[in-house]
Design a protein around this motif. Structure first.
Motif, mmCIF file in Angstrom:
data_model
loop_
_atom_site.group_PDB
_atom_site.id
_atom_site.type_symbol
_atom_site.label_atom_id
_atom_site.label_comp_id
_atom_site.label_asym_id
_atom_site.label_seq_id
_atom_site.Cartn_x
_atom_site.Cartn_y
_atom_site.Cartn_z
ATOM 1 N N MET A 247 0.760 -1.235 0.120
ATOM 2 C CA MET A 247 -0.081 0.256 0.042
ATOM 3 C C MET A 247 0.797 1.295 -0.142
ATOM 4 O O MET A 247 0.701 2.347 -0.895
ATOM 5 N N ALA A 248 2.103 1.186 0.647
ATOM 6 C CA ALA A 248 2.740 2.262 0.761
ATOM 7 C C ALA A 248 3.454 2.667 -0.477
ATOM 8 O O ALA A 248 3.519 3.825 -1.137
ATOM 9 N N VAL A 249 3.896 1.381 -1.301
ATOM 10 C CA VAL A 249 4.745 1.643 -2.339
ATOM 11 C C VAL A 249 3.424 2.166 -3.689
ATOM 12 O O VAL A 249 4.098 2.922 -4.381
ATOM 13 N N THR A 250 2.391 1.574 -3.685
ATOM 14 C CA THR A 250 1.609 2.152 -4.711
ATOM 15 C C THR A 250 0.491 3.019 -4.193
ATOM 16 O O THR A 250 -0.551 3.070 -5.204
ATOM 17 N N SER A 251 0.807 3.784 -3.275
ATOM 18 C CA SER A 251 -0.203 4.973 -2.954
ATOM 19 C C SER A 251 -0.593 5.898 -4.037
ATOM 20 O O SER A 251 -1.707 6.375 -3.953
ATOM 21 N N LEU B 107 -2.950 -8.787 -1.862
ATOM 22 C CA LEU B 107 -2.569 -7.722 -2.141
ATOM 23 C C LEU B 107 -3.537 -6.977 -3.348
ATOM 24 O O LEU B 107 -3.666 -6.006 -3.230
ATOM 25 N N LEU B 108 -4.031 -7.912 -4.019
ATOM 26 C CA LEU B 108 -5.050 -7.255 -4.928
ATOM 27 C C LEU B 108 -6.359 -6.932 -4.132
ATOM 28 O O LEU B 108 -7.102 -6.217 -4.446
ATOM 29 N N SER B 109 -6.593 -7.391 -2.894
ATOM 30 C CA SER B 109 -7.645 -6.865 -1.878
ATOM 31 C C SER B 109 -7.105 -5.926 -0.812
ATOM 32 O O SER B 109 -7.403 -6.118 0.288
ATOM 33 N N SER B 110 -5.811 -5.409 -0.940
ATOM 34 C CA SER B 110 -5.187 -4.639 0.159
ATOM 35 C C SER B 110 -5.896 -3.539 0.785
ATOM 36 O O SER B 110 -5.725 -3.350 2.019
#
Length: 202
Positions: A25-29, A158-161
């Motif tokens: 979540m931090a990487v893809t925010s 990850l897909l439902s993060s």
């Protein structure tokens, strides 16, 4: 026939799928949902290829440089134990790996694929759990299948993060990571004892 539950718990501990969610979540925010899905799939695929590589060539590579597997088992157990201690007493996996983020373009590779998913512990586990002297080809295939099951769980999480993080929060992920560290420390001690027993023919 392997103990599927034990192998599953082992790989779940070293890969720590839940602890990867806050990192993801931090990487893809700053990414769109479509981009997040692509990064998730790519990260898990890269991690799977890395772990499969060590399943196939890990032991032959050790033999080629003259390292007996029991010695690697002892060393691997010590490394796993130290890794487990950092999970228990140090910064948890989410806290530690979020700080590794440096470039958005490299997000799927680092720190997601390595070291969040294909961690040093996971690589060691891939080699030790497919030892030719201890496990038949069928058992090695079963171990590899369980490893891939855990990676599939990583991908689903990850897909439902967003939902997972809302459900457990960063504190929950940190707590689970520490519990996984405790389990991993016990596995590490067992690995050291097994390596000593094999090496000295006790």
């Amino acid at each position: 026939m392997i103990d599927f539950v034990a192998v599953f718990i082992f790989f779940f501990s070293v890969i720590d799928p839940i602890g990867t969610v806050p990192v993801f979540m931090a990487v893809t925010s700053s990414y769109s949902e479509k981009a997040k899905r692509k990064i998730a799939v790519r990260a898990v695929l890269i991690a799977a290829l890395i772990l499969l590589f060590f399943v196939v060539v890990g032991e032959p590579m050790l033999k080629a440089i003259g390292i007996p597997l029991p010695a690697f088992e002892i060393a691997g157990g010590i490394v796993l134990f130290l890794f487990a201690l950092t999970m228990i007493f140090g910064e948890s996996k989410p806290e530690q790996e979020v700080k590794m983020i440096s470039s958005e373009t490299e997000a799927a590779v680092f720190p997601l694929a390595i070291p969040s998913i294909a961690s040093p512990g996971a690589i060691l586990a891939a080699v030790l759990q497919t030892e030719n002297a201890k496990f038949s080809i069928v058992e090695q295939v079963q171990v590899t299948a369980m490893m891939l099951v855990v990676l599939a769980i990583v991908l689903v999480l990850l897909l439902s993060s967003t939902f997972v993080h809302r459900l457990i929060g960063s504190a929950g992920a940190s707590l689970i990571s520490r519990v996984m560290g405790l389990i991993l420390s016990a596995v590490a001690v067992s690995s050291v004892l097994s390596g000593i027993t094999t090496y000295f023919n006790l």
